[in-house]
Design a protein around this motif. Sequence first.
Motif, PDB file in Angstrom:
ATOM      1  N   ARG A  27      -4.834  16.038  -3.257  1.00  0.00           N
ATOM      2  CA  ARG A  27      -3.474  15.577  -3.510  1.00  0.00           C
ATOM      3  C   ARG A  27      -2.476  16.081  -2.478  1.00  0.00           C
ATOM      4  O   ARG A  27      -1.425  15.478  -2.282  1.00  0.00           O
ATOM      5  N   HIS A  28      -2.801  17.189  -1.765  1.00  0.00           N
ATOM      6  CA  HIS A  28      -1.864  17.703  -0.769  1.00  0.00           C
ATOM      7  C   HIS A  28      -1.746  16.755   0.421  1.00  0.00           C
ATOM      8  O   HIS A  28      -0.753  16.772   1.133  1.00  0.00           O
ATOM      9  N   ASN A  29      -2.791  15.939   0.639  1.00  0.00           N
ATOM     10  CA  ASN A  29      -2.752  14.982   1.734  1.00  0.00           C
ATOM     11  C   ASN A  29      -2.507  13.568   1.232  1.00  0.00           C
ATOM     12  O   ASN A  29      -2.692  12.606   1.956  1.00  0.00           O
ATOM     13  N   CYS A  30      -2.113  13.444  -0.015  1.00  0.00           N
ATOM     14  CA  CYS A  30      -1.967  12.134  -0.641  1.00  0.00           C
ATOM     15  C   CYS A  30      -0.497  11.911  -0.985  1.00  0.00           C
ATOM     16  O   CYS A  30       0.047  12.599  -1.846  1.00  0.00           O
TER      17      CYS A  30
ATOM     18  N   ARG B 129      13.215   6.526  10.056  1.00  0.00           N
ATOM     19  CA  ARG B 129      14.607   6.140   9.832  1.00  0.00           C
ATOM     20  C   ARG B 129      14.689   4.946   8.883  1.00  0.00           C
ATOM     21  O   ARG B 129      15.518   4.915   7.966  1.00  0.00           O
ATOM     22  N   MET B 130      13.812   3.967   9.074  1.00  0.00           N
ATOM     23  CA  MET B 130      13.843   2.788   8.202  1.00  0.00           C
ATOM     24  C   MET B 130      13.354   3.124   6.792  1.00  0.00           C
ATOM     25  O   MET B 130      13.839   2.553   5.812  1.00  0.00           O
ATOM     26  N   ILE B 131      12.401   4.043   6.684  1.00  0.00           N
ATOM     27  CA  ILE B 131      11.962   4.498   5.359  1.00  0.00           C
ATOM     28  C   ILE B 131      13.142   5.093   4.600  1.00  0.00           C
ATOM     29  O   ILE B 131      13.345   4.822   3.410  1.00  0.00           O
ATOM     30  N   LYS B 132      13.937   5.891   5.310  1.00  0.00           N
ATOM     31  CA  LYS B 132      15.114   6.499   4.687  1.00  0.00           C
ATOM     32  C   LYS B 132      16.144   5.438   4.323  1.00  0.00           C
ATOM     33  O   LYS B 132      16.742   5.474   3.235  1.00  0.00           O
TER      34      LYS B 132
ATOM     35  N   ARG C 194       7.219   6.409  15.364  1.00  0.00           N
ATOM     36  CA  ARG C 194       7.350   7.110  14.088  1.00  0.00           C
ATOM     37  C   ARG C 194       8.785   7.500  13.761  1.00  0.00           C
ATOM     38  O   ARG C 194       9.173   7.532  12.600  1.00  0.00           O
ATOM     39  N   SER C 195       9.581   7.800  14.772  1.00  0.00           N
ATOM     40  CA  SER C 195      10.974   8.159  14.489  1.00  0.00           C
ATOM     41  C   SER C 195      11.731   6.962  13.919  1.00  0.00           C
ATOM     42  O   SER C 195      12.511   7.101  12.964  1.00  0.00           O
TER      43      SER C 195
ATOM     44  N   ASN D  51       0.849  -1.194   0.000  1.00  0.00           N
ATOM     45  CA  ASN D  51       0.000   0.000   0.000  1.00  0.00           C
ATOM     46  C   ASN D  51       0.883   1.242   0.000  1.00  0.00           C
ATOM     47  O   ASN D  51       1.159   1.817   1.051  1.00  0.00           O
ATOM     48  N   PRO D  52       1.345   1.683  -1.183  1.00  0.00           N
ATOM     49  CA  PRO D  52       2.250   2.839  -1.242  1.00  0.00           C
ATOM     50  C   PRO D  52       1.625   4.125  -0.715  1.00  0.00           C
ATOM     51  O   PRO D  52       2.342   5.052  -0.345  1.00  0.00           O
ATOM     52  N   GLY D  53       0.298   4.191  -0.686  1.00  0.00           N
ATOM     53  CA  GLY D  53      -0.366   5.410  -0.251  1.00  0.00           C
ATOM     54  C   GLY D  53      -0.653   5.465   1.234  1.00  0.00           C
ATOM     55  O   GLY D  53      -1.267   6.420   1.704  1.00  0.00           O
ATOM     56  N   ILE D  54      -0.199   4.483   1.985  1.00  0.00           N
ATOM     57  CA  ILE D  54      -0.449   4.476   3.424  1.00  0.00           C
ATOM     58  C   ILE D  54       0.320   5.620   4.081  1.00  0.00           C
ATOM     59  O   ILE D  54       1.441   5.937   3.696  1.00  0.00           O
ATOM     60  N   SER D  55      -0.292   6.272   5.055  1.00  0.00           N
ATOM     61  CA  SER D  55       0.390   7.362   5.748  1.00  0.00           C
ATOM     62  C   SER D  55       1.390   6.796   6.744  1.00  0.00           C
ATOM     63  O   SER D  55       1.260   5.657   7.211  1.00  0.00           O
ATOM     64  N   ALA D  56       2.393   7.607   7.070  1.00  0.00           N
ATOM     65  CA  ALA D  56       3.392   7.170   8.042  1.00  0.00           C
ATOM     66  C   ALA D  56       2.739   6.920   9.401  1.00  0.00           C
ATOM     67  O   ALA D  56       3.123   5.994  10.122  1.00  0.00           O
ATOM     68  N   ARG D  57       1.753   7.718   9.743  1.00  0.00           N
ATOM     69  CA  ARG D  57       1.062   7.535  11.027  1.00  0.00           C
ATOM     70  C   ARG D  57       0.341   6.197  11.063  1.00  0.00           C
ATOM     71  O   ARG D  57       0.418   5.461  12.047  1.00  0.00           O
ATOM     72  N   ARG D  58      -0.371   5.870   9.974  1.00  0.00           N
ATOM     73  CA  ARG D  58      -1.086   4.607   9.921  1.00  0.00           C
ATOM     74  C   ARG D  58      -0.121   3.427   9.915  1.00  0.00           C
ATOM     75  O   ARG D  58      -0.345   2.417  10.587  1.00  0.00           O
ATOM     76  N   ALA D  59       0.964   3.550   9.154  1.00  0.00           N
ATOM     77  CA  ALA D  59       1.957   2.473   9.118  1.00  0.00           C
ATOM     78  C   ALA D  59       2.579   2.268  10.493  1.00  0.00           C
ATOM     79  O   ALA D  59       2.820   1.135  10.922  1.00  0.00           O
TER      80      ALA D  59
END
Length: 280
Positions: free
Chosen positions: A171-174, A108-111, A103-104, A87-95
């Motif tokens: 799109r600003h929140n997507c 870091r792992m996303i980077k 979240r920190s 799900n590429p569109g999942i938000s970082a908060r939801r993930a």
Amino acid sequence: MSKSFRLSSSEKIEIVKWYAIYQNASEVARQFQNHFNRTPPTSKNILSLVQKFDETGSVADKPRSGRPRSVSTDNNRERVRAAFEENPGISARRASLELNLDRSSLRRMIKELGLKPYRPQLLHALNEDDPDRRCEFADIFLNLLADDSSLLSRIVWTDEAIFKLNGHVNRHNCVYYAVENPHVIITQEMNTSGITVWAGIWVGGVIGPFFFLDNITADSYLKMLQNDIVPAIASEMDLEEIVYMHDGAPAHYAQSVRHFLDKTFPDRWIGRRGWIDWPP
């Protein structure tokens, strides 16, 4: 939370989800009892858990004393990679919530995985002479502003936005996370239920909002102007001083609408065939 009452990670996650929906600790307790068929935590414990999640992005207990163990493991990185591939569109908060990672650590792992946030672009097609018309509008407007420095403070800028029940994209929140730009294309479903919102903005604040339950037509827009928009503007400022602006949408261009604007704002409205022609 007392030692005699322990919550599993899945229970904590459900509590946070329910609180996001209901914003009420008592209702969350009822949902907990119905769902898990056991005594729920107290409202105080529920609020404490939600506060911890808001502050840390995780429902996990604080680490015990001693050297902290890194969560940036190969296993967790693989979980993060799989989550964003699915799900590429999942938000970082939801993930963060679904993977039970703060979240920190998630960022870091996303980077580390080379994932980058991409936002879809909404493009508006232009005709060959549209750029020239935009330049012409800019020249006219700048000349008027040079002659009348109060012009900007007297303009009511207006627009409409459509909100669909199927989650019409803003799109600003997507955001789409991917290693390379996925060049996401947004498809728009036709005839989907929704609502159109009109609002105006001027130096003194916001006019409206007002709502169209159906598609905007010349008749519905004219009635909105007569019954809602113009009276709302008149309550804020002198109608003989203000300049009304709207774009070139079909309903705005109707002869009945232009005739009404000519009478209400003579030589003081911006739009298609108006005092100043609004460019595409």
